[in-house]
Scaffold this motif. Structure first.
Motif, PDB file in Angstrom:
ATOM      1  N   HIS A   1     -20.524  18.818 -67.114  1.00  0.00           N
ATOM      2  CA  HIS A   1     -19.962  19.734 -66.674  1.00  0.00           C
ATOM      3  C   HIS A   1     -18.658  19.558 -67.425  1.00  0.00           C
TER       4      HIS A   1
ATOM      5  N   TYR B   1     -16.353  22.719 -68.893  1.00  0.00           N
ATOM      6  CA  TYR B   1     -15.218  22.567 -68.297  1.00  0.00           C
ATOM      7  C   TYR B   1     -14.153  22.582 -68.911  1.00  0.00           C
TER       8      TYR B   1
ATOM      9  N   TYR C   1     -11.512  26.483 -70.848  1.00  0.00           N
ATOM     10  CA  TYR C   1     -10.034  26.489 -70.656  1.00  0.00           C
ATOM     11  C   TYR C   1      -8.787  26.376 -72.428  1.00  0.00           C
TER      12      TYR C   1
ATOM     13  N   LEU D   1     -16.088  29.814 -61.673  1.00  0.00           N
ATOM     14  CA  LEU D   1     -15.743  28.026 -62.454  1.00  0.00           C
ATOM     15  C   LEU D   1     -15.086  26.588 -61.546  1.00  0.00           C
ATOM     16  N   ASN D   2     -14.091  27.330 -60.916  1.00  0.00           N
ATOM     17  CA  ASN D   2     -13.748  26.064 -60.049  1.00  0.00           C
ATOM     18  C   ASN D   2     -13.839  25.922 -58.908  1.00  0.00           C
TER      19      ASN D   2
ATOM     20  N   TYR E   1     -16.712  23.455 -60.501  1.00  0.00           N
ATOM     21  CA  TYR E   1     -15.980  22.434 -61.128  1.00  0.00           C
ATOM     22  C   TYR E   1     -16.239  21.201 -59.204  1.00  0.00           C
TER      23      TYR E   1
ATOM     24  N   THR F   1     -14.272  15.730 -70.748  1.00  0.00           N
ATOM     25  CA  THR F   1     -13.357  17.440 -70.869  1.00  0.00           C
ATOM     26  C   THR F   1     -12.648  16.780 -71.993  1.00  0.00           C
TER      27      THR F   1
END
Length: 264
Positions: free
Chosen positions: A112, A116, A120, A216-217, A220, A247
């Motif tokens: 994940h 993320y 972004y 999304l937040n 996460y 990431t």
């Protein structure tokens, strides 16, 4: 005067029980309803002196007792503090309770983090400036600033999601419902954002972008809690390194993919 002239003895009034102040010398009723015996002013002062002397004696006795017991109490309190704050032998040991996690599972858990970073980096750096110029001609700078502000505000959902996730009692666990629901709403929002940019619905695109970042937040936050729940303490350093690498890999892939294939 009568005694000096006629030899009559002087008259002395008898002691009256209500002499003195009314509040101090009036007979009081006890809790049983009977009146307490009358106490004269002299007897009351003597009784008060006796109570003061007895009170000082009891205080001296307590002080002496505390002086003798104080060392043992201090020793007991210091041992309790050491057991509570310093001694960890009686507390649960994380390494003993949780088994080690394989490298493959650690990489899968941190997948994940790749998504993320991909979202972004690609959306914030490349996609939003292009969409602002496409849908808000002449006001693209203001539109881009508004989109970035919405993205920053969406971060405030993370503490709320984490608090709710810690207290979740779903049959799937505490983290999985937040991960699945957040990613599901994210995918739906991305599809609606594509329709909004196709038909040039700029303000709808902004609202859908805000919903996508909120979801999304939330996802996460559930993912971060899942990592701490599964991975034992002695593997958290390796897991953090893999999370950072995933990431960064997602950010590089997003920038490279949109930079090559996006239509400008």
């Amino acid at each position: 005067v009568c005694h000096r002239i006629w030899g009559v003895p002087p008259f002395h009034p008898p002691f009256h029980p209500y002499a003195g102040s009314e509040e101090e010398d009036m007979p009081r009723k006890s809790t049983s309803g009977h009146r307490e015996p009358l106490i004269g002013a002299g007897e009351k002062e003597a009784a008060e002196r006796e109570r003061d002397v007895a009170g000082r004696g009891s205080e001296d006795g307590r002080a002496g007792g505390e002086a003798t017991v104080a060392p043992s109490l201090l020793a007991a309190r210091s041992s309790q503090d050491r057991e509570q704050w310093v001694g960890m032998s009686e507390g649960p040991n994380d390494d003993e309770e949780r088994p080690s996690v394989s490298w493959a599972r650690i990489v899968c858990i941190n997948a994940h983090a790749f998504n993320y970073g991909l979202f972004y980096a690609s959306v914030g750096v490349i996609l939003l400036p292009v969409e602002a110029a496409n849908m808000f001609k002449g006001n693209e700078a203001i539109a881009l600033a508004a989109m970035l502000v919405l993205g920053g505000i969406s971060q405030l959902i993370s503490p709320v999601a984490g608090y709710s996730s810690d207290r979740c009692s779903h049959r799937w666990g505490r983290r999985i419902p937040f991960i699945l629901s957040g990613n599901s709403i994210l995918f739906i929002s991305l599809g609606c954002m594509y329709l909004a940019r196709t038909y040039l619905y700029g303000y709808s695109y902004m609202m859908l972008l805000f919903v996508a970042m909120l979801s999304l937040n939330v996802a996460y936050t559930g993912f971060a809690g899942l990592v701490s729940d599964i991975v034992p303490a002695h593997q958290m350093g390796v897991t953090s390194g893999i999370m950072g690498g995933m990431t960064a890999a997602g950010a590089v892939c997003g920038l490279f993919g949109l930079g090559v294939f996006i239509e400008t």
